[in-house]
Write a protein that holds these residues in place. Structure first.
Motif, short mmCIF file in Angstrom:
data_model
loop_
_atom_site.label_atom_id
_atom_site.label_comp_id
_atom_site.label_asym_id
_atom_site.label_seq_id
_atom_site.Cartn_x
_atom_site.Cartn_y
_atom_site.Cartn_z
N LYS A 1 0.84 -1.21 0.00
CA LYS A 1 0.00 0.00 0.00
C LYS A 1 0.87 1.26 0.00
O LYS A 1 0.55 2.25 -0.67
CB LYS A 1 -0.90 -0.02 1.23
N GLN B 1 2.05 2.25 -3.44
CA GLN B 1 1.02 2.55 -4.45
C GLN B 1 1.31 3.86 -5.18
O GLN B 1 1.10 3.98 -6.39
CB GLN B 1 -0.36 2.62 -3.78
N ASP C 1 -6.34 -2.52 -9.42
CA ASP C 1 -7.56 -2.68 -8.62
C ASP C 1 -7.31 -3.44 -7.34
O ASP C 1 -8.19 -3.48 -6.46
CB ASP C 1 -8.64 -3.40 -9.44
N LYS D 1 -8.17 -1.69 -4.15
CA LYS D 1 -9.57 -1.54 -3.73
C LYS D 1 -9.97 -2.63 -2.74
O LYS D 1 -10.97 -2.50 -2.03
CB LYS D 1 -10.49 -1.60 -4.96
N TYR D 2 -9.21 -3.71 -2.72
CA TYR D 2 -9.53 -4.84 -1.85
C TYR D 2 -8.74 -4.81 -0.55
O TYR D 2 -8.88 -5.70 0.29
CB TYR D 2 -9.24 -6.16 -2.58
N ARG E 1 -7.51 -3.01 3.07
CA ARG E 1 -7.87 -2.08 4.13
C ARG E 1 -6.63 -1.78 4.98
O ARG E 1 -5.64 -2.50 4.93
CB ARG E 1 -8.96 -2.70 5.02
#
Length: 260
Positions: free
Chosen positions: A100, A103, A183, A186-187, A189
Motif C-alpha cells: 500500500k 502505491q 484494482d 480496492k480490496y 484495508r
C-alpha cells in the motif's frame, strides 16, 4: 533469525554466491524485460540502499584493467539499464502495508508484478502473464509444491492410515511471485496482511488466480536452504539463473550460424 548470515542484515541481502538474494530475484525479472523496480524497504533499509549506491559491476562481469589500474573496460554490465525506487515503508509494516505504501509509485501502471524476494525459480514469466491476461482477473500468484522434508500424516482415530512426503500430493503453497492489476488496492484495508483479508475478498468474487508450476522453485528461510542454494550456484548451473542459460543458447546458435 534462522539464517546466521542474516543476523544483522535484511534477508534479501544474504548472499548466494557473489550477489545477494535480492539481486538474483531482480536479475530474473530484468531477463524478461521488467527493469523498473520499487523496493519496499523496512528493516535495515540503509543496508539495501548502500549496497546499490556502492554497487560494483566488476564482481559479476568480465572486465579489462589496463594502464596500471587507471583504465577499466567493462565487457558486460548488470544494472546500468535498471531503474530502482527505494521506498521506506516502515520497519514493522506487514506485506500489505508495504504494498500500500508503494502505491504512489505505481501511477499509470495498469498491471504490476510483486515479489517477496525470498524465493528463486525458473518459471517462464511470460507464460504466467499470458495466463493472467487470458483470464482477466485482479490478481495471480505462483502456486508451487513445498520444498520441505516433512511428511503429511492421515489418521483415523489414533491409527495412522497414510504417511507420505509433503511434496508428493496435491498440496500447494504460495510461491511469492505475484501479478496484480491496480484494482488490488480496492480490496485492501488499513493494516491488513496481503494474503489474509484482501485475498479472501478476491477469492469470494472469483478475482484471484493461482498459477500452478512444477518446475524449479525454492525459498530461503533457513541456513540449510541457503547452503542448498549455494551448492547449486557453485555448480555453475543454478536452475534460476535463466539469463545464463539464454546467453549460452544464443552463443551456441551464433556458433552454428558461423559454421554455416
Amino acid at each position: 533469525m534462522r539464517i546466521r548470515d542474516a543476523e544483522n542484515l535484511p534477508k534479501p541481502l544474504v548472499h548466494i554466491g557473489h550477489r545477494p538474494l535480492l539481486w538474483h530475484v531482480m536479475k530474473y525479472y530484468a531477463h524478461f524485460g521488467h527493469k523498473d523496480f520499487v523496493l519496499c524497504l523496512g528493516y535495515r533499509a540503509d543496508a539495501i540502499k548502500n549496497y546499490f549506491l556502492n554497487y560494483n559491476e566488476c564482481v559479476s562481469n568480465d572486465f579489462v584493467l589496463s594502464g596500471g589500474g587507471k583504465t577499466l573496460e567493462m565487457m558486460s554490465r548488470d544494472i546500468d539499464d535498471w531503474r530502482i525506487t527505494f521506498a521506506d515503508t516502515g520497519i514493522s509494516s506487514n506485506i500489505g502495508q508495504r504494498l500500500k505504501a508503494a502505491q504512489k509509485y505505481l501511477e499509470g501502471e495498469e498491471v504490476f508484478l510483486a515479489n517477496y524476494s525470498d524465493g528463486l525459480t525458473d518459471l517462464p514469466l511470460p507464460q504466467q502473464l499470458d495466463h493472467f491476461r487470458m483470464h482477466d482477473k485482479v490478481a495471480s500468484f505462483l502456486c508451487v509444491r513445498p520444498n520441505l522434508s516433512y511428511h503429511v500424516v492421515s489418521m483415523q482415530g489414533p491409527m495412522v492410515s497414510d504417511i507420505r512426503p509433503i511434496d508428493n500430493g496435491d498440496l500447494r503453497i504460495n510461491g511469492g511471485y505475484f501479478i496484480f492489476k491496480k484494482d488490488i488496492f480496492k480490496y485492501m484495508r488499513d493494516k491488513e496482511e496481503l494474503v489474509e483479508e484482501p485475498f479472501r475478498r478476491l477469492a469470494r468474487e472469483r478475482q484471484l488466480l493461482g498459477y500452478s508450476y512444477d518446475g524449479y522453485w525454492a525459498s530461503m528461510d533457513t541456513l540449510k536452504d541457503k547452503q542448498q542454494l549455494e551448492t547449486l550456484y557453485a555448480t555453475g548451473a543454478a536452475p534460476w539463473e535463466i539469463w545464463k542459460t539464454a546467453r549460452k543458447n544464443r552463443d551456441a546458435s551464433q556458433q552454428l550460424e558461423d559454421v554455416r
